[in-house]
Scaffold this motif. Structure first.
Motif, PDB file in Angstrom:
ATOM      1  N   ILE A 183       0.810  -1.221   0.000  1.00  0.00           N
ATOM      2  CA  ILE A 183       0.000   0.000   0.000  1.00  0.00           C
ATOM      3  C   ILE A 183       0.848   1.279   0.000  1.00  0.00           C
ATOM      4  N   ASP A 184       2.003   1.268   0.657  1.00  0.00           N
ATOM      5  CA  ASP A 184       2.802   2.485   0.761  1.00  0.00           C
ATOM      6  C   ASP A 184       3.926   2.581  -0.250  1.00  0.00           C
ATOM      7  N   GLY A 185       4.080   1.569  -1.126  1.00  0.00           N
ATOM      8  CA  GLY A 185       5.141   1.623  -2.114  1.00  0.00           C
ATOM      9  C   GLY A 185       5.722   0.258  -2.397  1.00  0.00           C
ATOM     10  N   PRO A 186       6.842   0.198  -3.096  1.00  0.00           N
ATOM     11  CA  PRO A 186       7.489  -1.083  -3.353  1.00  0.00           C
ATOM     12  C   PRO A 186       7.926  -1.737  -2.037  1.00  0.00           C
ATOM     13  N   THR A 187       7.801  -3.049  -1.958  1.00  0.00           N
ATOM     14  CA  THR A 187       8.235  -3.743  -0.736  1.00  0.00           C
ATOM     15  C   THR A 187       9.723  -3.518  -0.488  1.00  0.00           C
ATOM     16  N   SER A 188      10.488  -3.328  -1.555  1.00  0.00           N
ATOM     17  CA  SER A 188      11.927  -3.123  -1.408  1.00  0.00           C
ATOM     18  C   SER A 188      12.252  -1.840  -0.661  1.00  0.00           C
ATOM     19  N   GLU A 189      11.319  -0.895  -0.665  1.00  0.00           N
ATOM     20  CA  GLU A 189      11.527   0.371   0.030  1.00  0.00           C
ATOM     21  C   GLU A 189      10.841   0.402   1.391  1.00  0.00           C
ATOM     22  N   VAL A 190       9.650  -0.208   1.486  1.00  0.00           N
ATOM     23  CA  VAL A 190       8.912  -0.186   2.749  1.00  0.00           C
ATOM     24  C   VAL A 190       9.612  -1.056   3.780  1.00  0.00           C
ATOM     25  N   LEU A 191       9.863  -2.299   3.424  1.00  0.00           N
ATOM     26  CA  LEU A 191      10.624  -3.223   4.267  1.00  0.00           C
ATOM     27  C   LEU A 191      11.038  -4.400   3.400  1.00  0.00           C
ATOM     28  N   PRO A 192      12.303  -4.436   2.972  1.00  0.00           N
ATOM     29  CA  PRO A 192      12.749  -5.483   2.051  1.00  0.00           C
ATOM     30  C   PRO A 192      12.502  -6.882   2.611  1.00  0.00           C
ATOM     31  N   LEU A 193      12.066  -7.774   1.730  1.00  0.00           N
ATOM     32  CA  LEU A 193      11.732  -9.147   2.131  1.00  0.00           C
ATOM     33  C   LEU A 193      12.926 -10.084   2.041  1.00  0.00           C
ATOM     34  N   GLY A 194      14.002  -9.641   1.408  1.00  0.00           N
ATOM     35  CA  GLY A 194      15.165 -10.500   1.275  1.00  0.00           C
ATOM     36  C   GLY A 194      14.907 -11.658   0.332  1.00  0.00           C
ATOM     37  N   ASP A 195      15.612 -12.739   0.532  1.00  0.00           N
ATOM     38  CA  ASP A 195      15.507 -13.924  -0.311  1.00  0.00           C
ATOM     39  C   ASP A 195      14.417 -14.833   0.247  1.00  0.00           C
ATOM     40  N   LEU A 196      13.196 -14.698  -0.278  1.00  0.00           N
ATOM     41  CA  LEU A 196      12.073 -15.466   0.271  1.00  0.00           C
ATOM     42  C   LEU A 196      12.260 -16.964   0.066  1.00  0.00           C
ATOM     43  N   GLU A 197      12.807 -17.350  -1.067  1.00  0.00           N
ATOM     44  CA  GLU A 197      13.024 -18.782  -1.288  1.00  0.00           C
ATOM     45  C   GLU A 197      13.950 -19.348  -0.221  1.00  0.00           C
ATOM     46  N   ALA A 198      15.062 -18.667   0.032  1.00  0.00           N
ATOM     47  CA  ALA A 198      16.013 -19.142   1.035  1.00  0.00           C
ATOM     48  C   ALA A 198      15.392 -19.151   2.430  1.00  0.00           C
ATOM     49  N   LYS A 199      14.560 -18.153   2.711  1.00  0.00           N
ATOM     50  CA  LYS A 199      13.942 -18.085   4.042  1.00  0.00           C
ATOM     51  C   LYS A 199      12.971 -19.235   4.258  1.00  0.00           C
ATOM     52  N   PHE A 200      12.082 -19.488   3.272  1.00  0.00           N
ATOM     53  CA  PHE A 200      11.144 -20.600   3.424  1.00  0.00           C
ATOM     54  C   PHE A 200      11.887 -21.930   3.510  1.00  0.00           C
ATOM     55  N   LYS A 201      12.924 -22.101   2.710  1.00  0.00           N
ATOM     56  CA  LYS A 201      13.688 -23.343   2.769  1.00  0.00           C
ATOM     57  C   LYS A 201      14.377 -23.500   4.118  1.00  0.00           C
ATOM     58  N   ALA A 202      14.890 -22.397   4.671  1.00  0.00           N
ATOM     59  CA  ALA A 202      15.534 -22.454   5.982  1.00  0.00           C
ATOM     60  C   ALA A 202      14.548 -22.863   7.078  1.00  0.00           C
ATOM     61  N   PHE A 203      13.286 -22.512   6.864  1.00  0.00           N
ATOM     62  CA  PHE A 203      12.245 -22.900   7.822  1.00  0.00           C
ATOM     63  C   PHE A 203      11.737 -24.315   7.570  1.00  0.00           C
ATOM     64  N   GLY A 204      12.222 -24.973   6.518  1.00  0.00           N
ATOM     65  CA  GLY A 204      11.885 -26.371   6.289  1.00  0.00           C
ATOM     66  C   GLY A 204      10.804 -26.629   5.260  1.00  0.00           C
ATOM     67  N   TRP A 205      10.526 -25.657   4.401  1.00  0.00           N
ATOM     68  CA  TRP A 205       9.484 -25.801   3.387  1.00  0.00           C
ATOM     69  C   TRP A 205      10.076 -26.235   2.049  1.00  0.00           C
ATOM     70  N   ASP A 206       9.247 -26.871   1.244  1.00  0.00           N
ATOM     71  CA  ASP A 206       9.555 -27.099  -0.163  1.00  0.00           C
ATOM     72  C   ASP A 206       9.058 -25.875  -0.930  1.00  0.00           C
ATOM     73  N   VAL A 207       9.888 -25.327  -1.807  1.00  0.00           N
ATOM     74  CA  VAL A 207       9.574 -24.054  -2.469  1.00  0.00           C
ATOM     75  C   VAL A 207       9.683 -24.206  -3.984  1.00  0.00           C
ATOM     76  N   LEU A 208       8.701 -23.664  -4.700  1.00  0.00           N
ATOM     77  CA  LEU A 208       8.803 -23.567  -6.149  1.00  0.00           C
ATOM     78  C   LEU A 208       8.318 -22.203  -6.606  1.00  0.00           C
ATOM     79  N   HIS A 209       8.757 -21.804  -7.794  1.00  0.00           N
ATOM     80  CA  HIS A 209       8.374 -20.519  -8.364  1.00  0.00           C
ATOM     81  C   HIS A 209       7.390 -20.721  -9.513  1.00  0.00           C
TER      82      HIS A 209
END
Length: 281
Positions: A183-209
């Motif tokens: 709502i307030d702008g690009p996520t990269s400016e509001v609060l960067p999400l980083g590497d979502l694939e790496a984060k979900f995998k680190a939490f133990g999930w299977d990830v696909l794009h």
């Protein structure tokens, strides 16, 4: 259902979104348009759904929980075209005493809606309860969720993400609308999400794009691939790359239409870009 048939539903759903939001000068067209292919594919091709009257128990059928409830226009349109309620009811969106509130609620008994969603970050927690209930009941059907990428800035998501993998909730597919806008702008400016694939995998999930989240064939194939990965000990995350406002050129690639309604001229422009395929309500 053939891809062309699904695409025809997409065109009509986009028209519904624009007309619903325009009529009351209120609502969220950007994210709704960006997720149209996903929800049309989910409800008309991917999920196993029971025919007949809707019930909240949802036994022996797949379930869907919309976490980013502000994209209710696309959700309502897809439900109506799937037959959960009359398409004519779409004309009551956000009006007083309507069942189609700005954010979906359950107290009016609206068929197809399984949770009230508007406060972001809660959908995955609700879905986890449903997914574990299915396991306890010996129900082999799946649970699907949809979340905005900006919504992942809510901490409750990460508690649920940790829990899902820790408890091997492998009948769950969580899709992230990865459009890079909030709502307030690009996520990269509001609060960067980083590497979502790496984060979900680190939490133990299977990830696909799904790299083309606004391409119907890519969405159907991606969701079918996600289904094939369930039942293997891990929850599945789909990072679906979409364009906010997709299908209406002046709404695309910007957060400006997150929660803004088109005026008369803009409505006409948007409708001209999306042919009437199944009849306007």
């Amino acid at each position: 259902m053939e891809i062309k048939e699904l695409e025809n539903i997409v065109f009509q759903t986009r028209r519904d979104i624009l007309r619903m939001v325009h009529k009351v000068n209120s609502g969220h067209p950007g994210g709704s348009l960006g997720c149209t292919e996903f929800l049309v594919a989910l409800y008309n091709e991917v999920m196993e759904l029971k025919e007949g009257d809707f019930d909240m128990d949802g036994t022996n059928e797949d379930l869907f929980f919309l976490s980013n409830g502000h994209i209710s226009p696309v959700f309502y349109s897809v439900l109506a075209h799937r037959g959960y309620f009359s398409k004519e009811e779409l004309g009551t969106f956000r009006l007083l005493n309507s069942r189609l509130q700005g954010h979906p609620t359950t107290h009016e008994g609206l068929p197809g809606v399984r949770m009230a969603s508007g406060s972001l970050g809660q959908g995955l927690s609700v879905a986890l309860g449903a997914a574990q209930a299915k396991k306890l009941n010996g129900d082999n059907n799946l649970v699907y969720t949809l979340h905005g990428d900006g919504e992942l800035q809510e901490g409750q998501n990460w508690e649920a993400i940790m829990y899902a993998a820790g408890k091997n909730v492998d009948n769950l597919i969580a899709t992230i609308d990865f459009n890079g806008q909030q709502i307030d702008g690009p996520t990269s400016e509001v609060l960067p999400l980083g590497d979502l694939e790496a984060k979900f995998k680190a939490f133990g999930w299977d990830v696909l794009h799904i790299k083309e989240g606004n391409n119907m064939e890519a969405v159907v194939n991606g969701l079918n691939e996600a289904k094939a990965r369930t039942g293997k000990g891990k929850p599945v995350c789909v990072l679906m790359h979409t364009i906010m406002g997709n299908g209406v050129d002046f709404m695309m690639h910007t957060h400006a239409w997150h929660g803004k309604a088109p005026n008369d001229e803009q409505l006409a422009n948007g409708l001209a870009q999306n042919p009437e395929t199944l009849g306007d309500y």
